[in-house]
Design an enzyme around this catalytic site. Structure first.
Site, PDB file in Angstrom:
ATOM      1  N   GLU A 447       0.837  -1.198   0.000  1.00 23.04           N
ATOM      2  CA  GLU A 447       0.000   0.000   0.000  1.00 23.04           C
ATOM      3  C   GLU A 447       0.877   1.256   0.000  1.00 23.04           C
ATOM      4  OE1 GLU A 447      -2.376   0.214   3.487  1.00 23.04           O
ATOM      5  OE2 GLU A 447      -3.027   2.269   3.124  1.00 23.04           O
ATOM      6  N   ASP A 520      -1.373  -1.132   5.667  1.00 14.85           N
ATOM      7  CA  ASP A 520      -1.287  -0.562   7.001  1.00 14.85           C
ATOM      8  C   ASP A 520      -2.322  -1.182   7.930  1.00 14.85           C
ATOM      9  OD1 ASP A 520       0.736   1.125   6.383  1.00 14.85           O
ATOM     10  OD2 ASP A 520      -0.542   2.874   5.998  1.00 14.85           O
ATOM     11  N   ASP A 522      -4.518   0.134   9.657  1.00 15.63           N
ATOM     12  CA  ASP A 522      -5.570   1.102   9.990  1.00 15.63           C
ATOM     13  C   ASP A 522      -6.782   0.858   9.091  1.00 15.63           C
ATOM     14  OD1 ASP A 522      -4.770   1.966   7.540  1.00 15.63           O
ATOM     15  OD2 ASP A 522      -3.853   3.830   8.240  1.00 15.63           O
ATOM     16  N   ASP A 524      -8.000   2.450   6.493  1.00 17.44           N
ATOM     17  CA  ASP A 524      -7.726   2.494   5.058  1.00 17.44           C
ATOM     18  C   ASP A 524      -7.061   1.209   4.580  1.00 17.44           C
ATOM     19  OD1 ASP A 524      -8.863   4.896   4.661  1.00 17.44           O
ATOM     20  OD2 ASP A 524      -6.987   6.038   4.441  1.00 17.44           O
TER      21      ASP A 524
END
Ligand code: 0RA
Length: 656
Positions: A447, A520, A522, A524
């Site tokens: 990413e 990640d 998180d 997103d």
């Protein structure tokens, strides 16, 4: 276990003492042996000692109880995850026979079933045996791989009990311990998986729940209860579907917009096999054909799907021409156009299923193809005649799909020409590995361009390739194939993997046997991961079926011990660390982004094959995965919100 044909305890124990028929031959002779082979090579019997193998133990017990239900003697199955880590499966069937086994006079039939492997067993042959060929490795295998197992049988008004220690060692004989409550009959097995055999022994409630739901759909009217009694996981769910696979089709379509309310259903039985089919179209663009043989998901398809598709194409074209919806001068509607937006459940039961294919999940019986083909030609033909409004809607949708297909072909040609212009067809952003052997090659989909740099430094350039993906790739569920193919990130991904997509996907051309999604930790990151998985499910399902898709697990926490930085992969690892270091004073400042790590950190924690942890993505329950994806990606916002809020803490719903 795929390599062990006929190794099925349900089949062997169901008829414990048949007089040998006149034609009794060597092929019918049962070889019984002790449990040592299972302890020595567990993988041979349950596939692996990872989470998938662990859950096989549960499937084995549930399958046996389902067999008893299919034989007409059991109406309810209870699966309980016990507070102490065990798993209990109880049914209200006839109960495993408790009388002395004719060949082993001082042992009960139940003890034999739990302590002996049945190789090549077909007690007595004959009969209508349809128990699962894939999971049917026998209760004895569960016993062999348990630290402890308790068997209870209610039969003849008495409650019998027998206990086994590690490795299936009997602790005494089968004993009568009391009377059965109110004429109850049934079998209850509680087992505690052996931690010296399995990599981990924690059951995943969601995985079991999904499978139990599938079994309930496939066995009309059977009540299956799931209870989780583990602290922090407590829940109770009951499945019972009076409509069977009709309910299954509706359920899969429930997150989509149905083309019409009705579900087409038909069934046909022949001497030694039967087929049941339920169909419903939705307004979407994907086809979801979910086929099963003896309750086992045949995710690679096979003869039943072939027969169905051929007859469906034939029957709809015949109808469309007869009613003048397709004119004489027009081309026939193609199968893929007719199947656009189709949700179909095909469930066959047969005596001797042949499981073939790379993951042994493809049905090979030729006679099943002709049965399904005949059934569909005749019964679906009748259904169309009886439902002219719906039939017209099906034909119209197929005509529209044919138009879209020609637009998509043009878009695809564009992609091909474009990649041809870019040399070997490899996307510019790909930092490829030098190896050309897919078996040792890995592709990391990373990413963000910023994390791409460190990843390139951290990799082993001989076998590890890096493809940075920017932003959110296209939401594949909502986009038609023509639009999707215009997306640069999707093009790069297709180019790197090198095997095409959709129906044209060619597994022989896959360039990496590990494609590892690295995002990640998180929201997103989770979204991008879901989008990528959707893409693989929808457009490269063979990648998933073949076990080539993985999710990397960068650590969630780090802390300092003296000067040394220690990484902890999740909350569990953090808790374990605190137990080991009761006086630890340092902070845990949660790791957010890949960008926060320098390349050395990234290498040690996430990329180096000798130190990282990967999560393999498989689709044992492809039907359920399809539903999860639809909810997350589809049009129904309320359903999506509900799903996310109820599953927020369990992002593992996609693994094993
Ligand atoms: C063989 C014969 C009979 C029952 C069973 C097997 C049986 C096995 C399992 C395993 C889990 N649940 C089960 N329930 C039943 C009954 C034979 C008879 O009563 O005539």
């Amino acid at each position: 276990m795929e390599a062990m044909p006929d190794n099925n305890a349900a089949a062997t124990t169901k008829k414990p003492a048949p007089p040998p028929p006149a034609s009794y031959g060597a092929k019918d002779i049962t070889v019984l042996e002790g449990l040592d082979p299972v302890r020595k090579r567990p993988g041979m019997y349950i596939g692996s000692t990872g989470p998938s193998g662990l859950h096989h133990l549960v499937w084995e017990l549930v399958d046996n109880s389902v067999d008893e239900a299919m034989a007409g003697y059991c109406t309810r199955i209870d699966v309980t995850l016990l507070a102490d880590g065990g798993c209990q499966v109880a049914d209200d069937g006839r109960g495993i026979p408790v009388d002395p086994h004719p060949q082993y006079k001082n042992k009960s039939a139940a003890e034999i079933a739990l302590t002996m492997l049945h190789a090549g067993a077909k007690f007595g042959g004959g009969g209508y045996k349809v128990s699962g060929g894939l999971h049917g490795v026998g209760v004895s295998v569960v016993n062999a791989l348990s630290a402890r197992l308790v068997l209870e049988i209610d039969r003849d008004g008495k409650r019998h009990r027998m206990e086994f220690a590690k490795g299936g060692k009997p602790q005494g004989k089968l004993e009568v311990v009391g009377s059965s409550p109110r004429g109850r009959t049934g079998t209850t097995v509680a087992f505690w998986p052996d931690p010296t055999v399995f990599e981990e022994t924690d059951f995943r409630g969601q995985t079991i729940l999904e499978r139990l739901q599938m079994m309930a759909f496939l066995n009309k009217g059977l009540e299956i209860r799931f209870r989780d009694q583990r602290s922090g996981h407590e829940q109770e769910v009951t499945f019972r579907y009076a409509g069977g696979i009709v309910d299954f089709a509706r359920h899969l379509n429930s997150s989509k917009e149905a083309l019409f309310k009705k579900v087409a259903y038909y069934e046909v039985a022949e001497h030694d096999q039967e087929v049941e089919i339920a169909l419903q179209w939705n307004t979407g663009f994907y086809e979801g054909i979910h086929s099963f043989a003896n309750g086992i998901a045949t995710i690679e398809g096979g003869m039943h799907e072939e027969g169905f598709k051929k007859a469906l194409t034939n029957v709809v074209n015949r109808y469309a021409r007869a009613k003048g919806l397709v004119k004489e001068k027009d081309d026939n509607l193609l199968g893929e156009d007719i199947r656009e937006g189709l949700t179909a459940i095909i469930a066959v039961r047969l005596r001797d299923p042949q499981f073939e294919g790379q993951t042994k999940a493809k049905l090979g019986n030729v006679s099943t193809r002709s049965l399904v083909e005949r059934a569909t030609n005749e019964k679906l033909g009748e259904w169309l005649e009886e439902h002219p409004t719906e039939a017209r809607q099906i034909v119209n949708k197929a005509i529209q799909a044919a138009r879209a297909r020609s637009a998509a072909r043009q878009a695809r040609d564009l992609v091909r020409r474009k990649s041809a212009l870019e040399g070997a067809g490899m996307p510019g952003k790909l930092a490829d590995c030098s190896s050309k052997d897919p078996r040792e090659s890995e592709l990391f989909i990373v990413e963000g361009d910023s994390a791409g740099g460190p990843a390139i430094q951290a990799r082993d350039p001989a076998t590890q390739a890096i493809l940075p993906i920017r932003g959110k790739i296209l939401n594949v569920e909502r986009a038609r194939v023509d639009k999707m193919l215009k997306n640069a990130e999707i093009q790069a991904l297709i180019g790197a993997i090198g095997a095409g997509l959709g129906e044209e996907f060619d597994a022989a051309k896959i360039r990496y046997h590990k494609v590892i999604i690295l995002t990640d930790a998180d929201v997103d990151g989770a979204h991008i991961r879901t989008l990528l998985l959707t893409f693989f499910f929808r457009q490269m399902q063979a990648m998933v079926n073949l076990g080539h898709v993985y999710v990397a697990q960068p650590p969630l926490f780090s802390t300092l011990v003296g000067k040394e930085k220690v990484y902890l992969k999740d909350d569990g690892a953090k808790a374990a660390f605190l137990v080991e270091h009761p006086n630890h004073k340092g902070d845990f400042d949660r790791m957010k982004g890949l960008g926060e790590m320098d390349w050395q950190e990234l290498k040690t924690t996430t990329i180096d094959p000798s130190r990282r942890t990967l999560l393999q993505i498989t689709v044992e329950e492809a039907a359920i995965a399809d539903e999860v994806m639809s909810i997350l990606m589809g049009e129904d916002v309320e359903m999506r919100k509900h799903f996310i809020s109820t599953n927020a803490n369990d992002v593992r719903f996609l693994d094993i």
